[in-house]
Enzyme design. Structure first.
Site, PDB file in Angstrom:
ATOM      1  N   GLY A  64       0.766  -1.296   0.029  1.00  0.00           N
ATOM      2  CA  GLY A  64      -0.194   0.003   0.138  1.00  0.00           C
ATOM      3  C   GLY A  64       0.853   1.180   0.153  1.00  0.00           C
ATOM      4  N   GLY A  87      -0.142   4.447  -0.171  1.00  0.00           N
ATOM      5  CA  GLY A  87      -1.114   5.665  -0.058  1.00  0.00           C
ATOM      6  C   GLY A  87      -0.454   6.620   0.743  1.00  0.00           C
ATOM      7  N   ARG A 105     -14.292   4.030   2.648  1.00  0.00           N
ATOM      8  CA  ARG A 105     -15.667   4.055   2.244  1.00  0.00           C
ATOM      9  C   ARG A 105     -16.135   4.886   1.372  1.00  0.00           C
ATOM     10  NH1 ARG A 105     -19.445   2.579   7.189  1.00  0.00           N
ATOM     11  NH2 ARG A 105     -21.584   2.684   6.432  1.00  0.00           N
ATOM     12  N   ARG A 136     -21.503  -1.125   5.154  1.00  0.00           N
ATOM     13  CA  ARG A 136     -20.565  -1.448   5.835  1.00  0.00           C
ATOM     14  C   ARG A 136     -20.130  -2.862   5.458  1.00  0.00           C
ATOM     15  NH1 ARG A 136     -20.118  -4.022  10.315  1.00  0.00           N
ATOM     16  NH2 ARG A 136     -18.159  -3.560  11.592  1.00  0.00           N
ATOM     17  N   ILE A 155      -1.959  -2.531   9.408  1.00  0.00           N
ATOM     18  CA  ILE A 155      -2.434  -1.167   9.822  1.00  0.00           C
ATOM     19  C   ILE A 155      -3.982  -0.921   9.316  1.00  0.00           C
ATOM     20  CG2 ILE A 155      -2.115   1.401  10.098  1.00  0.00           C
ATOM     21  CD1 ILE A 155       0.654   1.089   9.177  1.00  0.00           C
ATOM     22  N   SER A 156      -4.332  -1.728   8.045  1.00  0.00           N
ATOM     23  CA  SER A 156      -5.567  -1.557   7.523  1.00  0.00           C
ATOM     24  C   SER A 156      -6.630  -1.605   8.321  1.00  0.00           C
ATOM     25  CB  SER A 156      -5.754  -2.478   6.250  1.00  0.00           C
ATOM     26  OG  SER A 156      -4.428  -2.183   5.774  1.00  0.00           O
ATOM     27  N   ASN A 157      -7.649  -0.817   8.204  1.00  0.00           N
ATOM     28  CA  ASN A 157      -9.051  -1.020   9.009  1.00  0.00           C
ATOM     29  C   ASN A 157     -10.180  -2.103   8.013  1.00  0.00           C
ATOM     30  OD1 ASN A 157      -8.723   0.280  11.492  1.00  0.00           O
ATOM     31  ND2 ASN A 157      -8.698   2.169  10.365  1.00  0.00           N
ATOM     32  N   HIS A 172      -9.696  -1.545  18.056  1.00  0.00           N
ATOM     33  CA  HIS A 172      -9.504  -0.125  17.657  1.00  0.00           C
ATOM     34  C   HIS A 172     -10.882   0.474  16.945  1.00  0.00           C
ATOM     35  CE1 HIS A 172      -7.460   3.252  15.814  1.00  0.00           C
ATOM     36  NE2 HIS A 172      -7.946   2.905  14.477  1.00  0.00           N
TER      37      HIS A 172
END
Ligand code: A3D
Length: 324
Positions: free
Chosen positions: A12, A14, A85, A91, A121-123, A178
């Site tokens: 990633g 980004g 999102r 969701r 780290i990605s959610n 988290h």
């Protein structure tokens, strides 16, 4: 045997991936390879950072790639791949998309960096770390997640700003998943050993007012990610999450044995079994070397149970969608 620099793969490229690359270089943690599916972008970002090597004075090689082969031989892999999102997305849609990405990423890591330590780290963090462990099949000390270092740093910063003291002297910890159910541990928060609640009471000369102020700090900590999103308008926090993951990477590569709150796999600690959760752990050369158990009072225990339930729900959603 010749010595060589550690290799850090960033999956990633980004917002967070870019800061991770720059911080890795500035701290000379190791050579960096940035992987992204967007063609040329990771190559461009790493070239840009690398061209500052003379100015910043780092002897680090930075490369970008669109192929998993490029991450071969990596010692550490930090994962930020994911999609934000979009309007109209439910969701479940978002979870399906991001779990699909994470599965692909985990397969790439399993096949091309089988000996690596993986920091996710990605959610949604707790679910993505779990999926990473399931798909790679790596031992749990080698797969962990970043959330607690950031949440605790936010909590510590708010306390330092309120008390007008150096944040370097503040120790404050956040446990749990988290999300909104995270558990900032007020009772353990201290300034070089002095309990924060005592300092607040002295500042305001009133226990009720001190509690009110602390409640507001706790609430701000829980909603800190959203506060930044609200101000940025597009995207989410990226400097501080990157710094947090770099602290974990440094602890690992330099075998620092730091006690850091990370998303670690629990097997009985905190009365939680076979599940990832945010807890303090010793992070050294072998990843999560030991979970550190703190004694919790009834109220703290209840808050942690509540957080465990929220993570369990997320994992059930992942199962329902066919990912676990
Ligand atoms: P962003 O700038 O969108 O970067 C994500 C990158 O992932 C983009 O460059 C995409 O091209 C790339 N990507 C998409 N699909 C793939 C794929 N299949 N393989 C490889 N790369 C892919 O996001 P960001 O850097 O701001 O955030 C990254 C993630 O971190 C998001 O999931 C955030 O929600 C999450 N995040 C977590 C925290 C925690 O503390 C846990 C904090 C802030 C953000």
């Amino acid at each position: 045997m010749a010595f060589k620099r550690p290799k850090i793969a960033l999956i990633g490229g980004g917002q967070i991936g870019g800061v991770l690359a720059q911080l890795s270089a500035l701290r000379e943690l190791g050579d960096v390879v940035m992987f992204d599916i967007v063609e040329d972008m990771p190559q461009g970002k790493t070239l840009d950072i690398g061209e500052a090597s003379r100015v910043d004075g780092f002897d680090i090689e930075l490369k970008g790639t669109n192929e998993y082969k490029g991450i071969e031989g990596s010692d550490v892999v930090i994962v930020t791949a994911g999609l934000p999102r979009k309007p109209g997305m439910s969701r479940d849609d978002l979870l399906t998309k991001n779990a699909g990405i994470m599965k692909q990423v985990a397969e790439g890591i399993r096949d091309y960096a089988p000996d690596s330590y993986v920091i996710v780290i990605s959610n949604p963090l707790d679910a993505m770390v779990t999926l990473m462990k399931e798909v790679t099949g790596f031992p749990t000390n080698r797969v962990f997640g970043q959330a607690g270092v950031l949440d605790s740093s936010r909590f510590s910063s708010f306390i330092a700003w309120e008390l007008g003291v150096s944040v370097k002297d503040v120790n404050a910890l956040v446990l749990g998943g988290h999300g909104d159910t995270m558990v900032p541990l007020v009772r353990y928060a201290n300034v070089n050993g002095a309990p924060v609640m005592e300092l607040l009471e002295r500042k305001y000369g009133d226990a009720n007012k001190a509690k009110e102020v602390m409640d507001a700090i706790v609430e701000r900590t829980r909603k800190a990610g959203g506060e930044v999103v609200g101000l940025l308008k597009t995207g989410s926090a990226f400097y501080s999450p990157a710094s947090a993951a770099i602290a974990m990477t440094e602890a690992l590569l330099r075998d620092q044995k730091r006690v850091l709150p990370v998303c670690a796999f629990l097997q009985g600690e905190y009365n939680v079994n076979d599940m990832y959760l945010g807890v303090p752990a010793i992070i050294g050369g072998d990843g999560v070397e030991k979970v550190v158990e703190l004694s919790l009072n009834e109220e703290e225990g209840k808050m942690l149970d509540n957080s465990v339930e929220a993570v369990k729900k997320l994992l059930e959603d992942m199962k329902r969608l066919g990912f676990l």
